[in-house]
Design a protein around this motif. Structure first.
Motif, PDB file in Angstrom:
ATOM      1  N   LYS A 247      -5.896  -9.311  16.601  1.00 18.11           N
ATOM      2  CA  LYS A 247      -6.422 -10.651  16.363  1.00 18.11           C
ATOM      3  C   LYS A 247      -5.343 -11.583  15.840  1.00 18.11           C
ATOM      4  O   LYS A 247      -5.336 -12.794  16.158  1.00 18.11           O
ATOM      5  CB  LYS A 247      -7.588 -10.574  15.381  1.00 18.11           C
ATOM      6  N   ALA A 248      -4.410 -11.050  15.041  1.00 16.88           N
ATOM      7  CA  ALA A 248      -3.334 -11.861  14.466  1.00 16.88           C
ATOM      8  C   ALA A 248      -2.203 -12.124  15.446  1.00 16.88           C
ATOM      9  O   ALA A 248      -1.244 -12.831  15.111  1.00 16.88           O
ATOM     10  CB  ALA A 248      -2.783 -11.186  13.212  1.00 16.88           C
ATOM     11  N   GLY A 249      -2.271 -11.548  16.641  1.00 20.30           N
ATOM     12  CA  GLY A 249      -1.252 -11.823  17.653  1.00 20.30           C
ATOM     13  C   GLY A 249      -0.056 -10.901  17.631  1.00 20.30           C
ATOM     14  O   GLY A 249       0.967 -11.201  18.261  1.00 20.30           O
ATOM     15  N   PHE A 250      -0.162  -9.766  16.926  1.00 20.97           N
ATOM     16  CA  PHE A 250       0.920  -8.775  16.990  1.00 20.97           C
ATOM     17  C   PHE A 250       0.957  -8.224  18.410  1.00 20.97           C
ATOM     18  O   PHE A 250      -0.084  -7.898  18.986  1.00 20.97           O
ATOM     19  CB  PHE A 250       0.664  -7.643  15.991  1.00 20.97           C
ATOM     20  N   ASP A 251       2.168  -8.101  18.988  1.00 16.14           N
ATOM     21  CA  ASP A 251       2.227  -7.773  20.413  1.00 16.14           C
ATOM     22  C   ASP A 251       2.488  -6.306  20.716  1.00 16.14           C
ATOM     23  O   ASP A 251       2.345  -5.869  21.855  1.00 16.14           O
ATOM     24  CB  ASP A 251       3.262  -8.651  21.137  1.00 16.14           C
ATOM     25  N   THR A 252       2.903  -5.522  19.705  1.00 19.97           N
ATOM     26  CA  THR A 252       3.248  -4.117  19.942  1.00 19.97           C
ATOM     27  C   THR A 252       2.721  -3.264  18.796  1.00 19.97           C
ATOM     28  O   THR A 252       2.819  -3.649  17.633  1.00 19.97           O
ATOM     29  CB  THR A 252       4.770  -3.951  20.065  1.00 19.97           C
ATOM     30  N   LEU A 253       2.177  -2.102  19.148  1.00 20.78           N
ATOM     31  CA  LEU A 253       1.652  -1.165  18.159  1.00 20.78           C
ATOM     32  C   LEU A 253       2.471   0.111  18.194  1.00 20.78           C
ATOM     33  O   LEU A 253       2.656   0.716  19.250  1.00 20.78           O
ATOM     34  CB  LEU A 253       0.193  -0.832  18.467  1.00 20.78           C
ATOM     35  N   PHE A 254       2.986   0.524  17.034  1.00 16.34           N
ATOM     36  CA  PHE A 254       3.698   1.791  16.888  1.00 16.34           C
ATOM     37  C   PHE A 254       2.720   2.838  16.351  1.00 16.34           C
ATOM     38  O   PHE A 254       2.312   2.761  15.191  1.00 16.34           O
ATOM     39  CB  PHE A 254       4.855   1.656  15.896  1.00 16.34           C
ATOM     40  N   PHE A 255       2.372   3.799  17.167  1.00 15.74           N
ATOM     41  CA  PHE A 255       1.528   4.914  16.740  1.00 15.74           C
ATOM     42  C   PHE A 255       2.469   6.008  16.227  1.00 15.74           C
ATOM     43  O   PHE A 255       3.196   6.627  16.992  1.00 15.74           O
ATOM     44  CB  PHE A 255       0.701   5.398  17.935  1.00 15.74           C
ATOM     45  N   THR A 256       2.461   6.217  14.907  1.00 17.01           N
ATOM     46  CA  THR A 256       3.397   7.159  14.284  1.00 17.01           C
ATOM     47  C   THR A 256       2.814   8.558  14.289  1.00 17.01           C
ATOM     48  O   THR A 256       1.676   8.778  13.851  1.00 17.01           O
ATOM     49  CB  THR A 256       3.732   6.719  12.850  1.00 17.01           C
ATOM     50  N   VAL A 257       3.613   9.531  14.754  1.00 23.54           N
ATOM     51  CA  VAL A 257       3.082  10.880  15.011  1.00 23.54           C
ATOM     52  C   VAL A 257       3.823  11.975  14.249  1.00 23.54           C
ATOM     53  O   VAL A 257       3.588  13.158  14.508  1.00 23.54           O
ATOM     54  CB  VAL A 257       3.119  11.181  16.528  1.00 23.54           C
ATOM     55  N   ASP A 258       4.695  11.602  13.306  1.00 25.86           N
ATOM     56  CA  ASP A 258       5.487  12.628  12.624  1.00 25.86           C
ATOM     57  C   ASP A 258       5.065  12.828  11.167  1.00 25.86           C
ATOM     58  O   ASP A 258       5.822  13.336  10.356  1.00 25.86           O
ATOM     59  CB  ASP A 258       6.982  12.282  12.692  1.00 25.86           C
ATOM     60  N   THR A 259       3.838  12.429  10.830  1.00 28.81           N
ATOM     61  CA  THR A 259       3.404  12.501   9.431  1.00 28.81           C
ATOM     62  C   THR A 259       2.038  13.173   9.285  1.00 28.81           C
ATOM     63  O   THR A 259       1.094  12.568   8.756  1.00 28.81           O
ATOM     64  CB  THR A 259       3.347  11.099   8.805  1.00 28.81           C
ATOM     65  N   PRO A 260       1.880  14.431   9.734  1.00 30.03           N
ATOM     66  CA  PRO A 260       0.605  15.104   9.465  1.00 30.03           C
ATOM     67  C   PRO A 260       0.366  15.278   7.974  1.00 30.03           C
ATOM     68  O   PRO A 260      -0.772  15.243   7.511  1.00 30.03           O
ATOM     69  CB  PRO A 260       0.766  16.447  10.181  1.00 30.03           C
ATOM     70  N   VAL A 261       1.454  15.479   7.222  1.00 19.91           N
ATOM     71  CA  VAL A 261       1.421  15.505   5.765  1.00 19.91           C
ATOM     72  C   VAL A 261       2.687  14.815   5.278  1.00 19.91           C
ATOM     73  O   VAL A 261       3.617  14.579   6.049  1.00 19.91           O
ATOM     74  CB  VAL A 261       1.353  16.943   5.189  1.00 19.91           C
ATOM     75  N   ALA A 262       2.731  14.509   3.989  1.00 23.35           N
ATOM     76  CA  ALA A 262       3.921  13.866   3.434  1.00 23.35           C
ATOM     77  C   ALA A 262       5.039  14.871   3.267  1.00 23.35           C
ATOM     78  O   ALA A 262       4.815  16.037   2.913  1.00 23.35           O
ATOM     79  CB  ALA A 262       3.586  13.233   2.084  1.00 23.35           C
ATOM     80  N   GLY A 263       6.274  14.440   3.539  1.00 25.02           N
ATOM     81  CA  GLY A 263       7.425  15.273   3.260  1.00 25.02           C
ATOM     82  C   GLY A 263       7.634  15.414   1.758  1.00 25.02           C
ATOM     83  O   GLY A 263       7.102  14.638   0.953  1.00 25.02           O
ATOM     84  N   ALA A 264       8.418  16.420   1.375  1.00 28.63           N
ATOM     85  CA  ALA A 264       8.694  16.684  -0.047  1.00 28.63           C
ATOM     86  C   ALA A 264       9.846  15.800  -0.504  1.00 28.63           C
ATOM     87  O   ALA A 264      11.015  16.175  -0.394  1.00 28.63           O
ATOM     88  CB  ALA A 264       9.017  18.156  -0.261  1.00 28.63           C
ATOM     89  N   ARG A 265       9.512  14.634  -1.021  1.00 26.36           N
ATOM     90  CA  ARG A 265      10.529  13.674  -1.462  1.00 26.36           C
ATOM     91  C   ARG A 265      10.818  13.929  -2.939  1.00 26.36           C
ATOM     92  O   ARG A 265      10.146  13.415  -3.837  1.00 26.36           O
ATOM     93  CB  ARG A 265      10.041  12.259  -1.184  1.00 26.36           C
ATOM     94  N   LEU A 266      11.820  14.756  -3.162  1.00 26.34           N
ATOM     95  CA  LEU A 266      12.045  15.301  -4.494  1.00 26.34           C
ATOM     96  C   LEU A 266      12.524  14.259  -5.488  1.00 26.34           C
ATOM     97  O   LEU A 266      12.232  14.364  -6.683  1.00 26.34           O
ATOM     98  CB  LEU A 266      13.040  16.467  -4.407  1.00 26.34           C
ATOM     99  N   ARG A 267      13.247  13.263  -5.028  1.00 28.66           N
ATOM    100  CA  ARG A 267      13.670  12.211  -5.965  1.00 28.66           C
ATOM    101  C   ARG A 267      12.443  11.533  -6.590  1.00 28.66           C
ATOM    102  O   ARG A 267      12.431  11.239  -7.784  1.00 28.66           O
ATOM    103  CB  ARG A 267      14.524  11.161  -5.250  1.00 28.66           C
ATOM    104  N   ASP A 268      11.436  11.279  -5.757  1.00 30.03           N
ATOM    105  CA  ASP A 268      10.236  10.624  -6.272  1.00 30.03           C
ATOM    106  C   ASP A 268       9.538  11.494  -7.316  1.00 30.03           C
ATOM    107  O   ASP A 268       9.051  10.999  -8.334  1.00 30.03           O
ATOM    108  CB  ASP A 268       9.274  10.314  -5.128  1.00 30.03           C
TER     109      ASP A 268
END
Length: 411
Positions: free
Chosen positions: A177-198
């Motif tokens: 509706k807002a006029g965005f022309d491209t959709l990125f369907f992200t497929v590499d995140t079934p779960v969050a990676g272990a971001r140890l710094r965080d």
């Protein structure tokens, strides 16, 4: 013998020009940055450790990120000679539309935590530069606000298909509706990676105050002032924001997504559909056979599976196999305009930059993003001229050799 004489004051001033001092501290900082790494250093000084490490860090041992950056450094260029490169054309066409430069801004989450201007600065800078801006599902600015910040430019939306499918479907409808022309369907995140710094920093949404974070904040009062005196963070999709980043991602992501979800989203989306997070040639070919408009070779900036494939190394084979049928884009590890040029030479139609843009944002808000884009632009033009190519279409595999440090072991 050289004849010597005492110089007259007027002659000294003719030979020595004093630079006018720049009184604007932000402008002075940004003008001193000649590379993206310079912006990173400024960002590190000005941003609390937890927010900076969220941007700068990756998963587990951070091997995927280090390898991706090293792969770009392990490039040998092969320039031509005696070509007229007095002017170069950096424009290209991607996903059915124009871009003034062969790179766009990648989707990034929690962006206003890094610097309060967040996606508004990114979208505005992208629009001014004539390049696309991508909003993340986990962005901290609404779809509609991004459109308002970049009303005439190209806006893309990155989608996570979440456990509550209705949330994802609603975002698809709002972006269309807002006029965005491209959709990125992200497929590499079934779960969050272990971001140890965080985890080590106790990074959470909202930030949690501990003696460590307070001590770290003392020399950075401007960041906290911005954070505390600007509107409350609003996420593109999440209504509840308590907990660590990993906990938020695990609550939002769904490990059960499959090709049926791809078909559902394709049926809902009227624009170009691109699959982000492809990491094998086999999957790239299958998706091309299914008729998607593009794929993004990406290991999520090294933030998901550590030791994942290096997108830049995958690029030549994928581009050779499917590049005539779909637009192939690459991200992860891009820190220099030469990285972008090398990617185009090896078959990428386009590239995305994430951290490079965020370092600029943390270094100086909107002006910092403008500076990051300008640095990449200068490097792209200079690299193309030194290769002696006058437009991006002239870049070919013959211009680049990938020097590999890591070779598969024979079984």
């Amino acid at each position: 013998m050289v004849e010597r004489q005492v110089p007259r004051p007027a002659e000294i001033f003719e030979l020595m020009k004093f630079k006018k001092p720049e009184l604007d501290g932000r402008k002075r900082r940004l003008e001193s940055a000649l590379t993206i790494y310079d912006l990173r250093n400024i960002a590190k000084r000005r941003t609390p450790a937890a927010a900076f490490d969220y941007t700068d860090g990756a998963a587990e041992g951070e091997l995927s990120l280090a390898r991706a950056r090293q792969a770009f450094e392990d490039v040998e260029f092969h320039p031509g000679v005696l070509r007229d490169v007095s002017t170069v054309d950096t424009s290209t066409t991607i996903f059915g539309g124009p871009s003034a430069w062969p790179f766009g801004i990648a989707p990034t989450g929690f962006t206003r935590l890094m610097q309060t201007e967040g996606e508004t600065a990114g979208a505005g800078a992208a629009g001014a530069a004539g390049i696309p801006f991508t909003l993340s599902t986990l962005g901290t600015t609404s779809i509609e606000a991004v459109k308002a910040a970049n009303p005439q430019g190209r806006n893309w939306f990155q989608l996570y298909v979440m456990r509550q499918r209705e949330i994802s479907y609603g975002l698809v409808e709002r972006a269309a509706k807002a006029g965005f022309d491209t959709l990125f369907f992200t497929v590499d995140t079934p779960v969050a990676g272990a971001r140890l710094r965080d985890k080590r920093n106790g990074f959470s949404i909202p930030p949690q105050l501990t003696p460590k974070t307070i001590l770290n904040a003392i020399p950075r009062p401007w960041w906290w002032w911005d954070f505390l005196t600007t509107p409350k963070l609003e996420f593109a999709s999440l209504s509840a924001t308590g907990g660590t980043v990993g906990e938020l991602l695990d609550a939002a992501m769904d490990p059960s997504i499959d090709y049926e979800d791809l078909e559902t989203i394709r049926g809902m989306w009227p624009g170009k559909l691109v699959i982000k997070g492809v990491q094998t040639l086999h999957d790239a070919k299958r998706l091309a056979d299914l008729g998607v408009d593009g794929i993004v070779l990406s290991n999520h900036g090294g933030r998901q599976l550590d030791r994942a494939p290096i997108p830049f190394h995958l690029l030549p084979d994928v581009a050779r196999e499917i590049g005539k049928d779909v637009d192939v884009v690459v991200d992860t590890g891009i820190m220099h305009g030469a990285d972008i040029v090398a990617s185009l030479a090896l078959g990428a139609k386009f590239t995305l930059v994430g951290r490079a843009y965020l370092y600029g944002l943390m270094a100086g808000g909107r002006e910092g993003v403008d500076r990051a884009i300008a640095i990449l632009q200068e490097q792209i033009v200079r690299t193309m001229k030194l290769l002696q190519v006058s437009n991006v279409a002239e870049l070919e595999p013959r211009h680049v050799t990938q020097l590999r440090r890591l070779e598969p072991r024979e079984l």
